[in-house]
Design a protein around this motif. Structure first.
Motif, PDB file in Angstrom:
ATOM      1  N   VAL A 253       0.832  -1.209   0.000  1.00 32.93           N
ATOM      2  CA  VAL A 253       0.000   0.000   0.000  1.00 32.93           C
ATOM      3  C   VAL A 253       0.863   1.256   0.000  1.00 32.93           C
ATOM      4  N   ILE A 254       1.929   1.242   0.811  1.00 36.26           N
ATOM      5  CA  ILE A 254       2.831   2.395   0.865  1.00 36.26           C
ATOM      6  C   ILE A 254       3.494   2.608  -0.487  1.00 36.26           C
ATOM      7  N   ALA A 255       3.938   1.520  -1.124  1.00 38.42           N
ATOM      8  CA  ALA A 255       4.562   1.632  -2.447  1.00 38.42           C
ATOM      9  C   ALA A 255       3.585   2.209  -3.460  1.00 38.42           C
ATOM     10  N   PHE A 256       2.311   1.874  -3.309  1.00 41.54           N
ATOM     11  CA  PHE A 256       1.286   2.371  -4.225  1.00 41.54           C
ATOM     12  C   PHE A 256       1.191   3.897  -4.189  1.00 41.54           C
TER      13      PHE A 256
ATOM     14  N   ALA B 140       8.844  -5.823  -2.623  1.00 39.24           N
ATOM     15  CA  ALA B 140       7.913  -6.238  -3.670  1.00 39.24           C
ATOM     16  C   ALA B 140       7.426  -7.661  -3.442  1.00 39.24           C
ATOM     17  N   VAL B 141       8.336  -8.538  -3.069  1.00 35.80           N
ATOM     18  CA  VAL B 141       7.984  -9.954  -2.857  1.00 35.80           C
ATOM     19  C   VAL B 141       7.060 -10.115  -1.657  1.00 35.80           C
ATOM     20  N   VAL B 142       7.450  -9.543  -0.509  1.00 32.85           N
ATOM     21  CA  VAL B 142       6.638  -9.731   0.700  1.00 32.85           C
ATOM     22  C   VAL B 142       5.311  -8.981   0.587  1.00 32.85           C
ATOM     23  N   GLY B 143       5.307  -7.821  -0.089  1.00 32.63           N
ATOM     24  CA  GLY B 143       4.056  -7.102  -0.302  1.00 32.63           C
ATOM     25  C   GLY B 143       3.099  -7.903  -1.151  1.00 32.63           C
ATOM     26  N   CYS B 144       3.620  -8.568  -2.171  1.00 29.57           N
ATOM     27  CA  CYS B 144       2.790  -9.411  -3.029  1.00 29.57           C
ATOM     28  C   CYS B 144       2.235 -10.593  -2.241  1.00 29.57           C
ATOM     29  N   ILE B 145       3.065 -11.193  -1.393  1.00 33.21           N
ATOM     30  CA  ILE B 145       2.613 -12.316  -0.564  1.00 33.21           C
ATOM     31  C   ILE B 145       1.455 -11.880   0.339  1.00 33.21           C
ATOM     32  N   GLY B 146       1.618 -10.729   0.999  1.00 36.80           N
ATOM     33  CA  GLY B 146       0.559 -10.235   1.879  1.00 36.80           C
ATOM     34  C   GLY B 146      -0.723  -9.944   1.134  1.00 36.80           C
ATOM     35  N   ALA B 147      -0.620  -9.313  -0.048  1.00 32.12           N
ATOM     36  CA  ALA B 147      -1.810  -8.958  -0.819  1.00 32.12           C
ATOM     37  C   ALA B 147      -2.541 -10.196  -1.315  1.00 32.12           C
ATOM     38  N   VAL B 148      -1.793 -11.172  -1.838  1.00 35.58           N
ATOM     39  CA  VAL B 148      -2.415 -12.400  -2.337  1.00 35.58           C
ATOM     40  C   VAL B 148      -3.113 -13.143  -1.204  1.00 35.58           C
ATOM     41  N   ARG B 149      -2.482 -13.177  -0.045  1.00 36.40           N
ATOM     42  CA  ARG B 149      -3.102 -13.857   1.094  1.00 36.40           C
ATOM     43  C   ARG B 149      -4.442 -13.229   1.449  1.00 36.40           C
ATOM     44  N   PHE B 150      -4.509 -11.905   1.483  1.00 38.07           N
ATOM     45  CA  PHE B 150      -5.763 -11.245   1.864  1.00 38.07           C
ATOM     46  C   PHE B 150      -6.815 -11.358   0.766  1.00 38.07           C
ATOM     47  N   ILE B 151      -6.387 -11.398  -0.506  1.00 41.31           N
ATOM     48  CA  ILE B 151      -7.356 -11.628  -1.589  1.00 41.31           C
ATOM     49  C   ILE B 151      -7.974 -13.019  -1.431  1.00 41.31           C
ATOM     50  N   VAL B 152      -7.151 -14.024  -1.133  1.00 40.90           N
ATOM     51  CA  VAL B 152      -7.658 -15.386  -0.938  1.00 40.90           C
ATOM     52  C   VAL B 152      -8.637 -15.434   0.231  1.00 40.90           C
TER      53      VAL B 152
ATOM     54  N   ILE C 128      19.491  -0.331  -2.140  1.00 43.35           N
ATOM     55  CA  ILE C 128      18.120   0.148  -2.390  1.00 43.35           C
ATOM     56  C   ILE C 128      17.381  -0.827  -3.295  1.00 43.35           C
ATOM     57  N   ALA C 129      18.039  -1.255  -4.376  1.00 40.21           N
ATOM     58  CA  ALA C 129      17.411  -2.185  -5.314  1.00 40.21           C
ATOM     59  C   ALA C 129      17.089  -3.514  -4.632  1.00 40.21           C
ATOM     60  N   ALA C 130      18.025  -4.013  -3.822  1.00 38.32           N
ATOM     61  CA  ALA C 130      17.812  -5.291  -3.138  1.00 38.32           C
ATOM     62  C   ALA C 130      16.684  -5.191  -2.107  1.00 38.32           C
ATOM     63  N   TRP C 131      16.705  -4.105  -1.323  1.00 40.36           N
ATOM     64  CA  TRP C 131      15.690  -3.941  -0.280  1.00 40.36           C
ATOM     65  C   TRP C 131      14.289  -3.844  -0.871  1.00 40.36           C
ATOM     66  N   PHE C 132      14.134  -3.051  -1.911  1.00 36.54           N
ATOM     67  CA  PHE C 132      12.793  -2.891  -2.464  1.00 36.54           C
ATOM     68  C   PHE C 132      12.362  -4.081  -3.311  1.00 36.54           C
ATOM     69  N   SER C 133      13.303  -4.893  -3.759  1.00 38.42           N
ATOM     70  CA  SER C 133      12.934  -6.169  -4.376  1.00 38.42           C
ATOM     71  C   SER C 133      12.303  -7.086  -3.333  1.00 38.42           C
ATOM     72  N   ILE C 134      12.876  -7.063  -2.127  1.00 40.63           N
ATOM     73  CA  ILE C 134      12.300  -7.835  -1.021  1.00 40.63           C
ATOM     74  C   ILE C 134      10.921  -7.290  -0.655  1.00 40.63           C
TER      75      ILE C 134
ATOM     76  N   ALA D 261       2.920  -3.540  -4.866  1.00 40.43           N
ATOM     77  CA  ALA D 261       4.015  -4.489  -4.660  1.00 40.43           C
ATOM     78  C   ALA D 261       4.668  -4.913  -5.965  1.00 40.43           C
ATOM     79  N   ILE D 262       3.881  -5.392  -6.925  1.00 41.05           N
ATOM     80  CA  ILE D 262       4.478  -5.969  -8.136  1.00 41.05           C
ATOM     81  C   ILE D 262       4.520  -4.989  -9.302  1.00 41.05           C
ATOM     82  N   GLY D 263       3.876  -3.836  -9.143  1.00 44.13           N
ATOM     83  CA  GLY D 263       3.894  -2.853 -10.214  1.00 44.13           C
ATOM     84  C   GLY D 263       4.755  -1.652  -9.914  1.00 44.13           C
ATOM     85  N   PHE D 264       4.389  -0.904  -8.887  1.00 43.76           N
ATOM     86  CA  PHE D 264       5.046   0.368  -8.619  1.00 43.76           C
ATOM     87  C   PHE D 264       6.380   0.235  -7.883  1.00 43.76           C
ATOM     88  N   THR D 265       6.541  -0.799  -7.052  1.00 43.43           N
ATOM     89  CA  THR D 265       7.823  -0.950  -6.350  1.00 43.43           C
ATOM     90  C   THR D 265       8.982  -1.135  -7.322  1.00 43.43           C
TER      91      THR D 265
END
Length: 334
Positions: free
Chosen positions: A117-120, A310-322, A302-308, A264-268
């Motif tokens: 959400v913050i990345a958005f 993106a991954v964990v943000g996507c995991i959280g979002a998918v979990r809540f969609i499910v 910076i690139a490594a941290w925000f790659s992480i 997570a998977i777009g804007f980050t």
């Protein structure tokens, strides 16, 4: 690769916008009429309207729409902040909880979801379709535009986020207007502002997809027959795109979840990972060897941290969609 992330970001963002628009339209409807129209009906109404706007040839033809949306954005932010504070002051403050709800694993996933959400909220700086329309010097003017945009975001929408959390605590809804109850006429006004504002936002984010299609599918020959075929092809493509977005928004009307997965998977990658890597490849490096090493390590970090992120943000979002799909089922009338 940037094109792929851009298309993902644009599509996910427009699904979230579609859900927000449908929710605002239904809120206006509920406050003024007592009928049987559902959220899905209003999502389809908004999709039909956006399909009409999509037939305008390019982003320059949307100037009047963007101007109206800018005024509506200011009106929405001001109204929503004022009504949120008013609601907060009229509530029993002792009943408001600011703590995280649920067990430890649920809290972790909520934190992951929040990163998306913050990345958005930083998702407006890396749209090449916008950059390509900026007059020279593009770099200087783009910097001015992004600085102005983020200044407005900090002064308006971040203040709305802070006031919403103060007013409703951890029970605040992802779409803040859903938490408001009084006075009704100001809530209606805020929802109207929201619909007008995001109708233009939708067009901003779908235009890169249209441009990508037009560059590959439409003929450059300028004859009457070719122009007609181009118009028909464009109508078919924009209609297919609108059906896809409308169907996704109607089937899973979970605004907060789509905001998170889009961030997570777009804007980050677009706003944090790609700029850091691009600077390492094309930026001006310091001549001093030690300073150059520090700059390189910083950008790689910076690139490594925000790659992480993106991954964990996507995991959280998918979990809540499910979870939401299990709770509400598809095409639920929120």
């Amino acid at each position: 690769s940037i094109t792929v992330f851009q298309q993902i970001a644009s599509l996910g963002n427009n699904i979230a916008i579609h859900i927000a628009a449908g929710s605002s339209l239904k809120a206006v409807y509920k406050y003024n009429w007592d009928g049987g129209l559902t959220l899905q009906d209003f999502i389809m109404f908004f999709g039909a309207f956006e399909l009409l706007l999509s037939q305008l040839p390019d982003i320059h033809s949307l100037r009047w729409v963007n101007a109206l949306c800018t005024f509506s954005a200011i009106g929405f932010a001001g109204t929503a902040i004022g009504v949120t504070i008013y609601n907060g002051k009229n509530m029993d403050r002792k009943s408001i909880s600011y703590g995280f709800q649920g067990n430890s694993s649920s809290r972790v996933f909520k934190a992951f979801n929040a990163l998306g959400v913050i990345a958005f909220s930083f998702g407006d700086a890396m749209l090449p379709e916008i950059q390509n329309t900026i007059r020279e010097p593009a770099k200087k003017n783009m910097y001015k535009g992004v600085s102005a945009a983020y200044s407005i975001i900090v002064l308006s929408y971040w203040q709305l986020a802070f006031s919403g959390y103060w007013a409703f605590g951890s029970q605040v809804q992802p779409f803040i207007l859903s938490s408001l109850t009084i006075p009704e006429w100001t809530i209606v006004m805020a929802n109207v502002f929201a619909v007008i504002q995001i109708s233009g936002c939708f067009q901003i984010y779908c235009r890169p997809t249209y441009a990508y299609f037009e560059e590959r599918m439409l003929s450059k020959v300028s004859s009457d027959g070719v122009r007609l075929r181009n118009c028909l092809r464009r109508l078919a493509f924009t209609s297919a795109y609108m059906v896809l977005v409308t169907l996704a928004a109607a089937a899973m009307p979970f605004f907060g979840d789509f905001v998170s997965i889009c961030g997570a998977i777009g804007f980050t990658p677009l706003d944090f990972v790609f700029p850091a890597l691009a600077f390492l490849k094309a930026g001006r490096m310091p001549k001093n060897t030690k300073l150059r090493l520090v700059v390189q390590v910083l950008h790689l970090a910076i690139a490594a941290w925000f790659s992480i992120v993106a991954v964990v943000g996507c995991i959280g979002a998918v979990r809540f969609i499910v979870i939401d799909v299990k709770t509400y089922k598809f095409f639920h009338d929120m």
